[in-house]
Design a protein around this motif. Structure first.
Motif, PDB file in Angstrom:
ATOM      1  N   GLY A   1      -2.580  -1.581  -3.148  1.00  0.00           N
ATOM      2  CA  GLY A   1      -3.612  -0.693  -2.643  1.00  0.00           C
ATOM      3  C   GLY A   1      -3.069   0.675  -2.288  1.00  0.00           C
ATOM      4  N   LEU A   2      -3.970   1.552  -1.908  1.00  0.00           N
ATOM      5  CA  LEU A   2      -3.626   2.901  -1.472  1.00  0.00           C
ATOM      6  C   LEU A   2      -3.909   3.029   0.017  1.00  0.00           C
ATOM      7  N   SER A   3      -3.549   4.155   0.557  1.00  0.00           N
ATOM      8  CA  SER A   3      -3.880   4.461   1.947  1.00  0.00           C
ATOM      9  C   SER A   3      -4.053   5.970   2.054  1.00  0.00           C
TER      10      SER A   3
ATOM     11  N   SER B   1      -7.531  -1.833  -2.711  1.00  0.00           N
ATOM     12  CA  SER B   1      -7.988  -1.374  -1.401  1.00  0.00           C
ATOM     13  C   SER B   1      -7.547   0.053  -1.118  1.00  0.00           C
ATOM     14  N   ASN B   2      -8.087   0.570  -0.029  1.00  0.00           N
ATOM     15  CA  ASN B   2      -7.704   1.876   0.484  1.00  0.00           C
ATOM     16  C   ASN B   2      -7.751   1.773   1.998  1.00  0.00           C
TER      17      ASN B   2
ATOM     18  N   MET C   1      -8.256   7.972  -6.037  1.00  0.00           N
ATOM     19  CA  MET C   1      -8.586   6.588  -6.370  1.00  0.00           C
ATOM     20  C   MET C   1      -9.015   6.476  -7.831  1.00  0.00           C
TER      21      MET C   1
ATOM     22  N   ALA D   1      -6.224   7.817   0.763  1.00  0.00           N
ATOM     23  CA  ALA D   1      -6.517   8.383  -0.555  1.00  0.00           C
ATOM     24  C   ALA D   1      -7.961   8.845  -0.661  1.00  0.00           C
TER      25      ALA D   1
ATOM     26  N   GLN E   1       0.820  -1.204   0.000  1.00  0.00           N
ATOM     27  CA  GLN E   1       0.000   0.000   0.000  1.00  0.00           C
ATOM     28  C   GLN E   1       0.859   1.262   0.000  1.00  0.00           C
TER      29      GLN E   1
ATOM     30  N   VAL F   1      -7.878   3.540   5.434  1.00  0.00           N
ATOM     31  CA  VAL F   1      -8.339   4.873   5.810  1.00  0.00           C
ATOM     32  C   VAL F   1      -8.610   4.992   7.303  1.00  0.00           C
TER      33      VAL F   1
END
Length: 327
Positions: A170-172, A190-191, A179, A174, A140, A193
């Motif tokens: 995935g992102l974090s 995924s994200n 996205m 975001a 991520q 958060v």
């Protein structure tokens, strides 16, 4: 324990994940290695198969502890999640976006967000070594980096998947727009958060977008770093270098204490703690795939896992919603 499919991947994550920020020690008043290893083992024994860490947590220490804890374990039964993009050692040569400064032993350590392709590949190799594994289940981006085009970042992660270094990307932290931009190159799985009873901003736009596009959401800080456990109001002694001294000041503590007093009877009716009630509530919210819960010893890890041993009725959820709406 309950296991949930992550987005469009073939990964199944435990509904409660082990959050490894605190065992890194940095910003948390240090750590105890033996307790940390035992916490990871206890979490796995209780069915928590998802372990979330990052290089920044303890400047590599958190990843190293997970790597040590997994020795002798069946790697295929555990999902190791880590991140990239926070640089503290100067290897970015001033590139990237300055995030903040850490104060360590009288020294100032500048922290940068940096998600260039070269840096991602470098960080992944370092993480693999610390984690003592040959692949990462979910990689991520720790924080968005305004100095690196998102397509470059996503291309790097796509290449790592093809190379077998990571299983999913995935992102974090975001926002929806990021996205969407990321998805033009490679759809993130995924994200991760910030989401808690006291911080529900994602419910407005991010959750609907994630559900519509089958993107998993990993909720971090569901306990507001221990505040929602209620223990702070019983014994609020924190070490001088514990970052929560400042963190908790953002909340109206009298309102938080009143809220916890109001929902405590629900926890008691389940023979559960406030912390377990808060974790279980979070797992039941729309769009949430897994909830990260930190544990610094085996007792805490076991308690976190046991939050999945009871359910909440429609009436109980409605009562909690009513109480939350008073904030």
């Amino acid at each position: 324990m309950e296991y949930r499919k992550l987005g469009n991947t073939d990964l199944a994550l435990s509904a409660i994940a082990y959050g490894a920020f605190a065992i890194g020690g940095t910003m948390w008043g240090g750590n105890e290695k033996k307790d940390s290893i035992e916490a990871i083992h206890a979490a796995i024994d209780q069915g928590i198969t998802t372990l979330d860490t990052a290089p920044f947590y303890g400047y590599g220490l958190s990843e190293e502890l997970i790597g040590e804890a997994l020795k002798g374990k069946d790697r295929s039964k555990v999902q190791v999640l880590t991140k990239f993009g926070l640089v503290w050692d100067g290897s970015n040569n001033g590139k990237g976006e300055h995030f903040f400064d850490m104060q360590e032993d009288g020294k100032t350590i500048p922290i940068y967000k940096f998600s260039s392709k070269a840096n991602i590949i470098k960080e992944v190799e370092e993480s693999l070594t610390r984690l003592n594994t040959d692949y990462i289940d979910l990689l991520q981006q720790h924080w968005p980096d305004a100095t690196t085009p998102i397509d470059e970042t996503m291309e790097a992660m796509e290449a790592l998947i093809k190379a077998g270094k990571i299983r999913a990307a995935g992102l974090s932290n975001a926002a929806v727009e990021l996205m969407k931009d990321a998805g033009k190159t490679f759809t993130p799985a995924s994200n991760q958060v910030y989401y808690s009873m006291l911080h529900r901003d994602i419910e407005q736009e991010l959750v609907p977008y994630a559900i519509e596009n089958k993107i998993g959401l990993l909720a971090y800080s569901p306990m507001e770093r221990g505040l929602l456990s209620g223990k702070y109001f019983e014994n609020n002694q924190l070490k001088a270098d514990d970052h929560r001294n400042g963190y908790f000041s953002q909340f109206d503590l009298k309102k938080v204490e009143s809220f916890l007093t109001g929902i405590r009877p629900i926890a008691e009716s389940k023979n559960a703690t406030l912390a377990q009630l808060v974790l279980r509530w979070t797992t039941l919210q729309k769009g949430i795939t897994t909830v990260l819960a930190g544990a610094r010893n085996a007792e805490q890890a076991i308690a976190n896992a046991q939050a999945m041993q009871f359910d909440l009725t429609t009436e109980e959820l409605a009562f909690i919603a009513t109480e939350l709406n008073k904030f």
